[in-house]
Design a protein around this motif. Structure first.
Motif, mmCIF file in Angstrom:
data_model
loop_
_atom_site.group_PDB
_atom_site.id
_atom_site.type_symbol
_atom_site.label_atom_id
_atom_site.label_comp_id
_atom_site.label_asym_id
_atom_site.label_seq_id
_atom_site.Cartn_x
_atom_site.Cartn_y
_atom_site.Cartn_z
ATOM 1 N N SER A 1 2.354 -2.718 -1.390
ATOM 2 C CA SER A 1 0.903 -2.792 -1.589
ATOM 3 C C SER A 1 0.242 -1.427 -1.537
ATOM 4 O O SER A 1 -0.966 -1.327 -1.671
ATOM 5 N N PHE A 2 1.039 -0.365 -1.313
ATOM 6 C CA PHE A 2 0.441 0.977 -1.302
ATOM 7 C C PHE A 2 0.417 1.477 -2.739
ATOM 8 O O PHE A 2 1.431 1.918 -3.280
ATOM 9 N N LYS A 3 -0.732 1.383 -3.395
ATOM 10 C CA LYS A 3 -0.858 1.735 -4.802
ATOM 11 C C LYS A 3 -1.965 2.773 -4.976
ATOM 12 O O LYS A 3 -3.048 2.611 -4.390
ATOM 13 N N ILE A 4 -1.680 3.827 -5.741
ATOM 14 C CA ILE A 4 -2.646 4.908 -5.931
ATOM 15 C C ILE A 4 -2.681 5.385 -7.381
ATOM 16 O O ILE A 4 -1.714 5.184 -8.127
ATOM 17 N N TYR A 5 -3.812 6.021 -7.749
ATOM 18 C CA TYR A 5 -3.920 6.662 -9.057
ATOM 19 C C TYR A 5 -3.241 8.020 -8.982
ATOM 20 O O TYR A 5 -3.520 8.808 -8.078
ATOM 21 N N ALA A 6 -2.347 8.315 -9.945
ATOM 22 C CA ALA A 6 -1.716 9.636 -9.991
ATOM 23 C C ALA A 6 -2.742 10.655 -10.482
ATOM 24 O O ALA A 6 -3.576 10.327 -11.329
ATOM 25 N N ASN A 7 -2.693 11.857 -9.870
ATOM 26 C CA ASN A 7 -3.575 12.967 -10.289
ATOM 27 C C ASN A 7 -5.019 12.518 -10.428
ATOM 28 O O ASN A 7 -5.688 12.796 -11.432
#
Ligand code: HEM
Length: 151
Positions: free
Chosen positions: A76-82
């Motif tokens: 569930s750890f989801k992030i936008y790259a750059n």
């Protein structure tokens, strides 16, 4: 006792018991919860987010197969790259913060999952060992979690 009186007595008993119960209910006051803390957004955008885009020993947290918001397999750890926009950085901030333990920062999943070694509270990390205890990237995230602010 004529049986017609039974329902009336029952109703009277019920009313009596209900009013006693209601009388014992305390008046609940909506008090502001002053103990709430959060994490520093400026520190996050200034130094923490960059750790997730860094190539650390050939691995990048925000990489597509890992924690990238579009298609990563990183739980569930989801992030936008750059991330550059405020909305992307805010989304990353909220995601990272949800894996931070403000009471005991060293027990944060955000630190323990990529930390070298296996910890009973998180088990092994499919992304492998990324941090060593006290290294620069680990310390940036630890210090961020260890410096909560009032909202
Ligand atoms: C600094 C970099 C990284 C951080 C902070 C990090 C953090 C985390 C966290 C907090 C979780 C738990 C998510 C949950 O409970 O839902 C997790 C799981 C996972 N991570 Fe990472 N990770 C990193 C790098 C990577 C990389 C580079 C990969 C891919 C090669 C990866 C792949 C995964 C996968 C597949 C899972 C889900 C399965 C599991 O729990 O082990 N991670 N990671």
């Amino acid at each position: 006792m004529p049986y017609q009186a039974i329902p009336r007595i029952a109703v009277l008993c019920f009313a009596l018991v209900s009013s006693l119960l209601l009388a014992s209910c305390e008046q609940v006051e909506n008090r502001e919860n002053t103990g709430v803390q959060t994490l520093n957004f400026t520190t996050y955008t200034g130094s923490v987010n960059a750790v997730f885009d860094a190539n650390i020993g050939g691995k990048t947290c925000s990489a597509s197969g890992c924690h990238n918001i579009s298609g990563g397999s990183g739980g569930s750890f989801k992030i936008y790259a750059n991330a550059t926009t405020t909305s992307e950085l805010t989304a990353n901030f909220i995601s990272a913060k949800s894996f931070a333990n403000l009471v005991d920062p060293a027990q944060s999943k955000l630190l323990l999952e990529p930390l070298t070694g296996i910890f009973s509270s998180v088990g092994s990390h499919a992304g492998g060992d990324i941090f060593t205890l006290g290294d620069g990237n680990y310390t940036i995230i630890f210090n961020w979690i260890n410096s909560p602010v009032s909202p």
